[in-house]
Design a protein around this motif. Structure first.
Motif, PDB file in Angstrom:
ATOM      1  N   GLN A 107      26.342   3.491  37.913  1.00 57.58           N
ATOM      2  CA  GLN A 107      25.663   3.522  39.256  1.00 57.58           C
ATOM      3  C   GLN A 107      25.362   2.179  39.486  1.00 57.58           C
ATOM      4  O   GLN A 107      24.742   1.469  38.888  1.00 57.58           O
ATOM      5  CB  GLN A 107      24.236   4.228  39.161  1.00 57.58           C
ATOM      6  CG  GLN A 107      24.678   5.905  38.785  1.00 57.58           C
ATOM      7  CD  GLN A 107      23.103   6.347  38.852  1.00 57.58           C
ATOM      8  OE1 GLN A 107      22.636   6.479  39.700  1.00 57.58           O
ATOM      9  NE2 GLN A 107      22.950   7.104  37.631  1.00 57.58           N
ATOM     10  N   LEU A 108      25.776   1.735  40.767  1.00 59.23           N
ATOM     11  CA  LEU A 108      25.643   0.243  41.276  1.00 59.23           C
ATOM     12  C   LEU A 108      24.585   0.488  42.753  1.00 59.23           C
ATOM     13  O   LEU A 108      25.263   1.071  43.476  1.00 59.23           O
ATOM     14  CB  LEU A 108      27.050  -0.344  41.250  1.00 59.23           C
ATOM     15  CG  LEU A 108      27.698  -0.524  40.360  1.00 59.23           C
ATOM     16  CD1 LEU A 108      29.218  -1.355  40.852  1.00 59.23           C
ATOM     17  CD2 LEU A 108      27.409  -1.062  39.164  1.00 59.23           C
ATOM     18  N   ARG A 109      23.506  -0.102  42.371  1.00 59.05           N
ATOM     19  CA  ARG A 109      22.623   0.061  43.613  1.00 59.05           C
ATOM     20  C   ARG A 109      22.052  -1.118  44.073  1.00 59.05           C
ATOM     21  O   ARG A 109      22.186  -2.254  43.723  1.00 59.05           O
ATOM     22  CB  ARG A 109      21.345   0.893  43.080  1.00 59.05           C
ATOM     23  CG  ARG A 109      21.685   2.107  42.531  1.00 59.05           C
ATOM     24  CD  ARG A 109      20.370   2.915  42.082  1.00 59.05           C
ATOM     25  NE  ARG A 109      20.543   4.206  41.269  1.00 59.05           N
ATOM     26  CZ  ARG A 109      19.885   5.129  40.939  1.00 59.05           C
ATOM     27  NH1 ARG A 109      18.579   4.645  40.615  1.00 59.05           N
ATOM     28  NH2 ARG A 109      20.180   6.032  40.265  1.00 59.05           N
ATOM     29  N   GLY A 110      21.609  -1.054  45.376  1.00 57.02           N
ATOM     30  CA  GLY A 110      20.939  -2.215  45.863  1.00 57.02           C
ATOM     31  C   GLY A 110      21.635  -3.465  46.336  1.00 57.02           C
ATOM     32  O   GLY A 110      23.241  -3.457  46.869  1.00 57.02           O
ATOM     33  N   ALA A 111      21.493  -4.580  45.871  1.00 60.77           N
ATOM     34  CA  ALA A 111      22.193  -5.849  46.400  1.00 60.77           C
ATOM     35  C   ALA A 111      22.976  -6.345  45.098  1.00 60.77           C
ATOM     36  O   ALA A 111      23.440  -7.512  44.539  1.00 60.77           O
ATOM     37  CB  ALA A 111      21.131  -7.033  46.538  1.00 60.77           C
ATOM     38  N   LEU A 159      22.482   5.890  49.482  1.00 65.99           N
ATOM     39  CA  LEU A 159      23.653   5.123  48.851  1.00 65.99           C
ATOM     40  C   LEU A 159      23.309   3.703  49.536  1.00 65.99           C
ATOM     41  O   LEU A 159      24.091   3.007  50.239  1.00 65.99           O
ATOM     42  CB  LEU A 159      24.911   5.350  48.759  1.00 65.99           C
ATOM     43  CG  LEU A 159      25.495   6.569  48.014  1.00 65.99           C
ATOM     44  CD1 LEU A 159      26.872   6.779  48.224  1.00 65.99           C
ATOM     45  CD2 LEU A 159      24.987   6.420  46.560  1.00 65.99           C
ATOM     46  N   GLY A 160      21.892   3.447  49.260  1.00 67.01           N
ATOM     47  CA  GLY A 160      21.753   2.062  49.566  1.00 67.01           C
ATOM     48  C   GLY A 160      20.775   1.797  50.909  1.00 67.01           C
ATOM     49  O   GLY A 160      20.163   0.502  50.925  1.00 67.01           O
ATOM     50  N   ARG A 161      20.858   2.858  51.598  1.00 64.85           N
ATOM     51  CA  ARG A 161      20.147   2.637  53.055  1.00 64.85           C
ATOM     52  C   ARG A 161      19.479   3.972  53.462  1.00 64.85           C
ATOM     53  O   ARG A 161      19.944   4.796  52.785  1.00 64.85           O
ATOM     54  CB  ARG A 161      21.000   2.183  54.157  1.00 64.85           C
ATOM     55  CG  ARG A 161      22.005   0.903  53.975  1.00 64.85           C
ATOM     56  CD  ARG A 161      22.510   0.580  55.311  1.00 64.85           C
ATOM     57  NE  ARG A 161      23.369  -0.642  55.352  1.00 64.85           N
ATOM     58  CZ  ARG A 161      24.494  -0.806  55.277  1.00 64.85           C
ATOM     59  NH1 ARG A 161      25.418   0.305  55.136  1.00 64.85           N
ATOM     60  NH2 ARG A 161      25.164  -2.013  55.062  1.00 64.85           N
ATOM     61  N   THR A 179      21.735  -6.350  40.689  1.00 60.02           N
ATOM     62  CA  THR A 179      21.961  -7.253  39.590  1.00 60.02           C
ATOM     63  C   THR A 179      23.201  -7.632  39.807  1.00 60.02           C
ATOM     64  O   THR A 179      24.096  -7.016  40.395  1.00 60.02           O
ATOM     65  CB  THR A 179      21.817  -6.256  38.294  1.00 60.02           C
ATOM     66  OG1 THR A 179      20.618  -6.052  38.017  1.00 60.02           O
ATOM     67  CG2 THR A 179      22.551  -7.029  37.361  1.00 60.02           C
ATOM     68  N   SER A 180      23.515  -8.982  39.471  1.00 58.84           N
ATOM     69  CA  SER A 180      24.739  -9.671  39.539  1.00 58.84           C
ATOM     70  C   SER A 180      25.297  -9.795  38.008  1.00 58.84           C
ATOM     71  O   SER A 180      24.532 -10.012  37.057  1.00 58.84           O
ATOM     72  CB  SER A 180      24.575 -11.171  40.028  1.00 58.84           C
ATOM     73  OG  SER A 180      24.087 -12.082  39.148  1.00 58.84           O
ATOM     74  N   ASP A 205      26.491   1.867  46.008  1.00 62.20           N
ATOM     75  CA  ASP A 205      25.727   1.957  47.379  1.00 62.20           C
ATOM     76  C   ASP A 205      26.583   1.107  48.292  1.00 62.20           C
ATOM     77  O   ASP A 205      27.356   0.159  47.845  1.00 62.20           O
ATOM     78  CB  ASP A 205      24.301   1.183  47.133  1.00 62.20           C
ATOM     79  CG  ASP A 205      23.183   1.976  46.586  1.00 62.20           C
ATOM     80  OD1 ASP A 205      23.568   3.289  46.366  1.00 62.20           O
ATOM     81  OD2 ASP A 205      22.084   1.373  46.284  1.00 62.20           O
ATOM     82  N   ALA A 206      26.386   1.395  49.634  1.00 59.72           N
ATOM     83  CA  ALA A 206      27.006   0.681  50.697  1.00 59.72           C
ATOM     84  C   ALA A 206      26.856  -0.661  50.791  1.00 59.72           C
ATOM     85  O   ALA A 206      27.521  -1.614  51.036  1.00 59.72           O
ATOM     86  CB  ALA A 206      26.567   1.311  51.901  1.00 59.72           C
ATOM     87  N   THR A 207      25.934  -1.190  50.114  1.00 61.42           N
ATOM     88  CA  THR A 207      25.195  -2.592  49.995  1.00 61.42           C
ATOM     89  C   THR A 207      25.794  -3.318  48.794  1.00 61.42           C
ATOM     90  O   THR A 207      25.218  -4.545  48.812  1.00 61.42           O
ATOM     91  CB  THR A 207      23.657  -2.634  49.841  1.00 61.42           C
ATOM     92  OG1 THR A 207      23.191  -2.069  48.831  1.00 61.42           O
ATOM     93  CG2 THR A 207      23.067  -2.226  51.390  1.00 61.42           C
ATOM     94  N   VAL A 208      26.605  -2.699  47.897  1.00 63.73           N
ATOM     95  CA  VAL A 208      27.157  -3.568  46.774  1.00 63.73           C
ATOM     96  C   VAL A 208      28.488  -4.081  46.874  1.00 63.73           C
ATOM     97  O   VAL A 208      28.895  -3.516  47.814  1.00 63.73           O
ATOM     98  CB  VAL A 208      27.231  -2.519  45.711  1.00 63.73           C
ATOM     99  CG1 VAL A 208      27.985  -2.845  44.574  1.00 63.73           C
ATOM    100  CG2 VAL A 208      25.566  -1.993  45.148  1.00 63.73           C
ATOM    101  N   THR A 209      28.677  -5.141  46.424  1.00 71.31           N
ATOM    102  CA  THR A 209      29.827  -5.741  46.289  1.00 71.31           C
ATOM    103  C   THR A 209      30.538  -5.776  45.048  1.00 71.31           C
ATOM    104  O   THR A 209      29.884  -6.105  43.931  1.00 71.31           O
ATOM    105  CB  THR A 209      30.140  -7.459  46.780  1.00 71.31           C
ATOM    106  OG1 THR A 209      28.980  -8.047  46.070  1.00 71.31           O
ATOM    107  CG2 THR A 209      29.267  -7.188  48.251  1.00 71.31           C
ATOM    108  N   VAL A 210      31.916  -5.446  44.994  1.00 71.66           N
ATOM    109  CA  VAL A 210      32.722  -5.498  43.641  1.00 71.66           C
ATOM    110  C   VAL A 210      34.106  -6.037  43.941  1.00 71.66           C
ATOM    111  O   VAL A 210      34.653  -5.525  44.932  1.00 71.66           O
ATOM    112  CB  VAL A 210      32.819  -4.032  43.210  1.00 71.66           C
ATOM    113  CG1 VAL A 210      33.393  -3.937  41.805  1.00 71.66           C
ATOM    114  CG2 VAL A 210      31.614  -3.182  43.025  1.00 71.66           C
ATOM    115  N   GLU A 211      34.428  -7.100  43.138  1.00 74.58           N
ATOM    116  CA  GLU A 211      35.661  -8.041  43.528  1.00 74.58           C
ATOM    117  C   GLU A 211      36.713  -7.174  42.715  1.00 74.58           C
ATOM    118  O   GLU A 211      36.532  -6.350  42.049  1.00 74.58           O
ATOM    119  CB  GLU A 211      35.270  -9.489  42.883  1.00 74.58           C
ATOM    120  CG  GLU A 211      34.235  -9.951  43.632  1.00 74.58           C
ATOM    121  CD  GLU A 211      33.957 -11.285  43.208  1.00 74.58           C
ATOM    122  OE1 GLU A 211      34.854 -11.921  42.491  1.00 74.58           O
ATOM    123  OE2 GLU A 211      33.174 -12.176  43.503  1.00 74.58           O
TER     124      GLU A 211
END
Length: 479
Positions: free
Chosen positions: A281-285, A28-30, A303-304, A265-271
């Motif tokens: 699935q949300l991955r990476g940055a 999950l991202g790392r 992806t933003s 992923d642990a590296t993803v941000t969701v507001e």
């Protein structure tokens, strides 16, 4: 007080049955070791990773993901005590607190590690071990205490007695040491054990025998201490981390419709007020802004997604999806795709290295590659951007308020001016002035009777003859 973090990452991980070193397996991202280093980051310590199996590969990964971390080579894996001694020899005059971590405990929380170190330092202990009470301790080292609850020693399962194996309080492989006490104790280690290795855990027994203060710090959640030895255990850790991440997101104000099928992923941000539909699935940055709806059946990588955007049944890699944009279903955004505010990328549309201005729409069945498109333009169904000559790629520029008809092909490099139109079926290989209509197609020519002559006796020939006969029988209407 100065601090030093030593991460043990030299092992092969044979049970993973992989050419990839165990600590580099993704979660999950790392990588596994990446999660460990992230947990240790708040300690503000110098960091050294002990590498061994496929050392160059591990070192290259660290150089990319954790450039501040140094490495030391343990060419022969002679035990954890041997590894720590190599690490101390590679560092300059270590003092203060030395924190030793295994490289395969990705669920360790920052707060748990910080609490361990602070408890160790405030007590002035010579050594502190992180422990946990687990439902099934099989295969794990045990913490052996006396009747007063003081730590006597740490014993590996293979060296434990039957009574010791019944103990459910386990060693997490995470320690804090006084640097001077550790350095001295390491010189006294032997290899008199089942593995014939220098066990770092024997340091605790030596310190207890000398009357030095030794402590146990228990983790509140035993799952933080779990490592992995094979792919099945790695999958179990992945599910635990998925649940942890999803729970934190939901408590922060994100709606997740089906947490079991949502992987972030642990590296993803969701507001807050974003909605994640099933099979997302949300991955990476990747970042998802407030009010956006993502899913179902969406994969976003680096992806933003802007505010109030909607992404349905789509795949995107290194793309920018602006506010109030609609993407999908069945759309593919490749690297360099930039979709401006209120834009639309519809069904079976592929975008690559192209920017769409505000309000611009590519509704269906089109490929847009290596292009810049202005505002409020509509790209018709079946449009193709022919950007590759076989040796080089060229760019297409389409202005604002342009209307392109169905089955238009743009042969790059070409420019279409603001307000221009194209006719259906056109192949546009010359610039189109603003406000012009581009018609680039051959005139239609009907060869009557061709099917009867070229395909005699076919179903098509028979149908044509019947239709012609019916036409001949129709009365002529005069106006």
């Amino acid at each position: 007080m100065t601090r030093t973090v030593i991460v043990l990452a030299a092992g092969e991980g044979k049970r993973m049955k992989s050419d990839l070193p165990k600590v580099l397996h993704p979660l999950l991202g790392r990588s596994l070791v990446g999660h460990v280093l992230a947990a240790a980051a708040p300690l503000d310590a110098q960091t050294l990773v002990v590498v061994g199996h496929r050392a160059e590969q591990v070192a290259a990964h660290l150089a990319e993901t954790a450039p501040a971390a140094r490495t030391a080579l343990q060419a022969q894996q002679n035990g954890t005590g041997h590894a720590v001694r190599i690490a101390l020899e590679a560092l300059d005059d270590v003092s203060g607190t030395v924190i030793v971590l295994n490289g395969d405990v990705p669920l360790l929380r920052e707060q748990t590690l910080t609490d361990l170190v602070e408890a160790h330092e405030s007590a002035g202990a010579a050594a502190t071990v992180l422990g946990a009470t687990v439902p099934d301790p099989v295969g794990l080292g045990r913490l052996i205490r006396d009747t007063d609850g003081a730590l006597v020693r740490i014993v590996e399962e293979r060296d434990a007695s039957a009574d010791e194996r019944a103990v459910r309080e386990i060693n997490a492989g995470i320690y804090a040491f006084d640097a001077a006490a550790l350095r001295l104790a390491l010189t006294k280690l032997t290899t008199q054990n089942d593995q014939g290795e220098e066990y770092l855990t024997d340091v605790f027994g030596l310190l207890v025998a000398e009357g030095a203060p030794v402590r146990v710090h228990l983790a509140a959640d035993h799952t933080e201490t779990l490592g992995c030895n094979d792919r099945a255990e790695l999958a179990a850790l992945r599910a635990l981390m998925r649940d942890r991440i999803n729970t934190a997101l939901m408590r922060s104000g994100v709606t997740i419709m089906d947490p079991a099928t949502t992987w972030v992923d642990a590296t993803v941000t969701v507001e807050r007020d974003a909605v994640l539909e099933p099979n997302t699935q949300l991955r990476g940055a990747t970042s998802v802004a407030t009010g956006a709806v993502v899913g179902p059946d969406v994969t976003l990588i680096d992806t933003s997604v802007g505010e109030q955007a909607q992404v349905v049944r789509a795949h995107a890699v290194q793309a920018q999806i602006g506010p109030n944009v609609s993407v999908g279903p069945y759309a593919y955004l490749r690297p360099g795709a930039v979709i401006g505010r209120k834009g639309k990328v519809g069904t079976f549309v592929e975008i690559k290295n192209a920017s769409l201005g505000e309000g611009t729409k590519v509704p269906h069945l089109s490929y847009v590659g290596d292009a810049t498109i202005g505002e409020q333009t509509n790209i018709g169904a079946g449009n193709l951007f022919a950007n590759y000559s076989g040796t080089t790629k060229s760019h297409t520029v389409i202005g604002s308020h342009v209307k392109t008809a169905c089955d238009t092909t743009f042969v790059a490099p070409v420019r279409v001016g603001d307000g221009a139109y194209t006719a259906a079926g056109s192949v546009v290989d010359k610039d189109v002035p603003p406000g012009a209509l581009a018609v680039a197609r051959a005139h239609q020519r009907n060869i009557e009777g061709w099917v009867r002559r070229a395909r005699p006796g076919s179903a098509g020939a028979e149908a044509a003859e019947q239709a012609l006969a019916q036409q001949r029988e129709l009365p002529t209407t005069e106006g």
